[in-house]
Design a protein around this motif. Sequence first.
Motif, PDB file in Angstrom:
ATOM      1  N   MET A   1       0.847  -1.206   0.000  1.00 15.96           N
ATOM      2  CA  MET A   1       0.000   0.000   0.000  1.00 15.96           C
ATOM      3  C   MET A   1       0.877   1.249   0.000  1.00 15.96           C
ATOM      4  SD  MET A   1      -3.000   1.145   2.706  1.00 15.96           S
ATOM      5  CE  MET A   1      -3.903  -0.396   2.713  1.00 15.96           C
ATOM      6  N   LEU A  25      -4.799  -6.169  -7.777  1.00 17.24           N
ATOM      7  CA  LEU A  25      -4.196  -7.330  -7.119  1.00 17.24           C
ATOM      8  C   LEU A  25      -3.077  -7.933  -7.963  1.00 17.24           C
ATOM      9  CD1 LEU A  25      -7.409  -8.987  -5.604  1.00 17.24           C
ATOM     10  CD2 LEU A  25      -5.658  -7.673  -4.397  1.00 17.24           C
ATOM     11  N   THR A  57     -15.379  -5.895  -2.154  1.00 14.39           N
ATOM     12  CA  THR A  57     -15.453  -7.017  -3.069  1.00 14.39           C
ATOM     13  C   THR A  57     -14.304  -7.025  -4.074  1.00 14.39           C
ATOM     14  OG1 THR A  57     -16.897  -8.082  -4.685  1.00 14.39           O
ATOM     15  CG2 THR A  57     -16.932  -5.704  -4.663  1.00 14.39           C
ATOM     16  N   VAL A  58     -14.084  -8.200  -4.683  1.00 11.09           N
ATOM     17  CA  VAL A  58     -13.132  -8.313  -5.784  1.00 11.09           C
ATOM     18  C   VAL A  58     -13.896  -8.121  -7.085  1.00 11.09           C
ATOM     19  CG1 VAL A  58     -11.634  -9.910  -7.043  1.00 11.09           C
ATOM     20  CG2 VAL A  58     -11.547  -9.832  -4.544  1.00 11.09           C
ATOM     21  N   PHE A  67      -9.305  -5.213  -6.004  1.00 17.21           N
ATOM     22  CA  PHE A  67     -10.038  -5.293  -4.740  1.00 17.21           C
ATOM     23  C   PHE A  67     -10.574  -3.914  -4.402  1.00 17.21           C
ATOM     24  CE2 PHE A  67     -10.281  -5.480   0.016  1.00 17.21           C
ATOM     25  CZ  PHE A  67     -11.405  -6.295   0.031  1.00 17.21           C
ATOM     26  N   ASN A  69     -12.130  -1.887  -1.530  1.00 15.75           N
ATOM     27  CA  ASN A  69     -12.400  -1.872  -0.091  1.00 15.75           C
ATOM     28  C   ASN A  69     -13.120  -0.580   0.279  1.00 15.75           C
ATOM     29  OD1 ASN A  69     -12.497  -2.670   2.527  1.00 15.75           O
ATOM     30  ND2 ASN A  69     -10.285  -2.847   2.832  1.00 15.75           N
TER      31      ASN A  69
ATOM     32  N   ILE B  28       0.331  -4.783   5.742  1.00 13.86           N
ATOM     33  CA  ILE B  28      -1.117  -4.761   5.923  1.00 13.86           C
ATOM     34  C   ILE B  28      -1.706  -6.010   5.273  1.00 13.86           C
ATOM     35  CG2 ILE B  28      -3.265  -3.521   5.357  1.00 13.86           C
ATOM     36  CD1 ILE B  28      -1.640  -0.935   5.460  1.00 13.86           C
ATOM     37  N   THR B  30      -5.251  -8.009   4.314  1.00 14.13           N
ATOM     38  CA  THR B  30      -6.655  -7.673   4.074  1.00 14.13           C
ATOM     39  C   THR B  30      -7.411  -8.910   3.593  1.00 14.13           C
ATOM     40  OG1 THR B  30      -5.890  -5.507   3.311  1.00 14.13           O
ATOM     41  CG2 THR B  30      -8.184  -6.072   2.854  1.00 14.13           C
ATOM     42  N   VAL B  31      -8.559  -9.184   4.215  1.00 15.16           N
ATOM     43  CA  VAL B  31      -9.442 -10.240   3.704  1.00 15.16           C
ATOM     44  C   VAL B  31     -10.040  -9.712   2.404  1.00 15.16           C
ATOM     45  CG1 VAL B  31     -11.515 -11.619   4.131  1.00 15.16           C
ATOM     46  CG2 VAL B  31     -10.026 -10.980   6.043  1.00 15.16           C
ATOM     47  N   VAL B  32      -9.776 -10.404   1.263  1.00 16.77           N
ATOM     48  CA  VAL B  32     -10.342  -9.912   0.007  1.00 16.77           C
ATOM     49  C   VAL B  32     -11.516 -10.761  -0.490  1.00 16.77           C
ATOM     50  CG1 VAL B  32      -8.299  -8.664  -0.765  1.00 16.77           C
ATOM     51  CG2 VAL B  32      -8.571 -11.051  -1.408  1.00 16.77           C
ATOM     52  N   GLU B  33     -11.531 -12.049  -0.114  1.00 14.57           N
ATOM     53  CA  GLU B  33     -12.672 -12.875  -0.514  1.00 14.57           C
ATOM     54  C   GLU B  33     -12.979 -13.883   0.571  1.00 14.57           C
ATOM     55  OE1 GLU B  33     -11.298 -13.806  -4.756  1.00 14.57           O
ATOM     56  OE2 GLU B  33     -13.479 -13.904  -4.969  1.00 14.57           O
ATOM     57  N   PRO B  80       3.987  -8.174  -2.641  1.00 19.54           N
ATOM     58  CA  PRO B  80       2.731  -8.604  -2.023  1.00 19.54           C
ATOM     59  C   PRO B  80       2.423 -10.058  -2.356  1.00 19.54           C
ATOM     60  CG  PRO B  80       2.293  -7.137  -3.882  1.00 19.54           C
ATOM     61  CD  PRO B  80       3.777  -7.163  -3.701  1.00 19.54           C
ATOM     62  N   MET B  82      -0.758 -13.393  -2.021  1.00 20.44           N
ATOM     63  CA  MET B  82      -2.127 -13.785  -1.706  1.00 20.44           C
ATOM     64  C   MET B  82      -2.091 -15.107  -0.953  1.00 20.44           C
ATOM     65  SD  MET B  82      -5.220 -12.585  -2.283  1.00 20.44           S
ATOM     66  CE  MET B  82      -5.344 -11.728  -3.847  1.00 20.44           C
ATOM     67  N   TYR B 106      -4.866 -10.910   1.336  1.00 19.68           N
ATOM     68  CA  TYR B 106      -3.838 -10.230   0.566  1.00 19.68           C
ATOM     69  C   TYR B 106      -2.891  -9.543   1.550  1.00 19.68           C
ATOM     70  CZ  TYR B 106      -1.950  -7.062  -3.058  1.00 19.68           C
ATOM     71  OH  TYR B 106      -1.147  -6.382  -3.933  1.00 19.68           O
ATOM     72  N   GLU B 108       0.468  -7.133   1.989  1.00 21.84           N
ATOM     73  CA  GLU B 108       1.328  -6.197   1.254  1.00 21.84           C
ATOM     74  C   GLU B 108       2.120  -5.343   2.245  1.00 21.84           C
ATOM     75  OE1 GLU B 108      -1.113  -3.163  -0.759  1.00 21.84           O
ATOM     76  OE2 GLU B 108      -2.686  -3.618   0.689  1.00 21.84           O
TER      77      GLU B 108
END
Lengths: 237, 111
Positions: A1, A25, A57-58, A67, A69, B28, B30-33, B80, B82, B106, B108
């Motif tokens: 990030m 991503l 969501t993706v 992604f 957010n 960081i 992050t829950v992406v799915e 990063p 997954m 994810y 990163e």
Amino acid sequence: MDPYCLKKLNQERRARRAALLLTDLGDGRDRVIKEGDPVAGPLGIAINQAFLSGGSTVAEIDGRSFFLNVHLPPPRLVVIGAVHISQALASMAKIAGYDMEIIDPRTAFATPERFPDVSLFAEWPQDILQTRPLDPYTAVAAVTHDPKIDDLPLERAVNAGCFYVGALGSRKTHAKRVDRLKSLGLSDEQIGSIHSPIGLDIGAASPAEIAVAIMGEVIKAFRARGLRTALQLEKTA
Amino acid sequence: MTLQTTPEKLDPLMIAEGWMAEGRDVAIATVVETWGSAPRPAGSHLVIDEAGNFEGSVSGGCVEGAVIAEAMDVIKQGQPRMLEFGIADETAWQVGLSCGGRIKVYVERLG
């Protein structure tokens, strides 16, 4: 990030503005998008939907994976009037996850003894709203029965686009209020958006029951927020 | 979605900004799915520093240990990655979610 993105995102969140962090991503690059920022094409549509639903969501677009957010401000409930109903409402709002604050210039009502666990301002609404402005993620319930206290915050709430505006009072009381709000410059449509009689129709009689009816109506309005915004977008499209 | 009324001191992204200002290296996660019954929704964060300090969550505590280990590697490497977690398979000694769901996380580096 990107550290700049993190700062910018947090800045938006502190200011209670909706924002979205968009991350590619594939390469990890990201950017912050504010609600209403124009983004073209299928990605723009996905972003708008995410703001409406509030769900992160993706999105797969042109073979790339993004992604989205979404960060929506926490819903806030501002109650005008430190009355019996507000006492019951204070504990319910907390359970439902709403930040609640009470404004009432009548110092006999607005005492910390009566309201131990809630932000309480024993001042005129116009003074408090200057430093703590209303916004689309805020609900306003005016329950003093006193036009001197209720009218101005109602007018401010409608103009600030609050997701819920409710006013206590019988149909007769409300008819008089409609006239006063018209003279404050509100349109019929704006006045029509005010919930009065306040609260869901569950036959509430006691102050605690009325608080349940108000809380239910606030939650309903918040969950329908996306739908309402979508209809407004359709209208203006 | 971030709708909970989390005080700023408990908010992972605010904490990450504070750590960055202190000059710490930060990752960081992050829950992406999510599929099925997952403890934390997409968008939830876990933030980790180079010493392994962490705040926030991506599950109910089931996979945080594995995410932290990966995050410390991501801080070093910079790329990063997954991660995917499914149902805990005790015979394979895998880290997993006992609730039966599956999540993608994810991870990163900040900066």
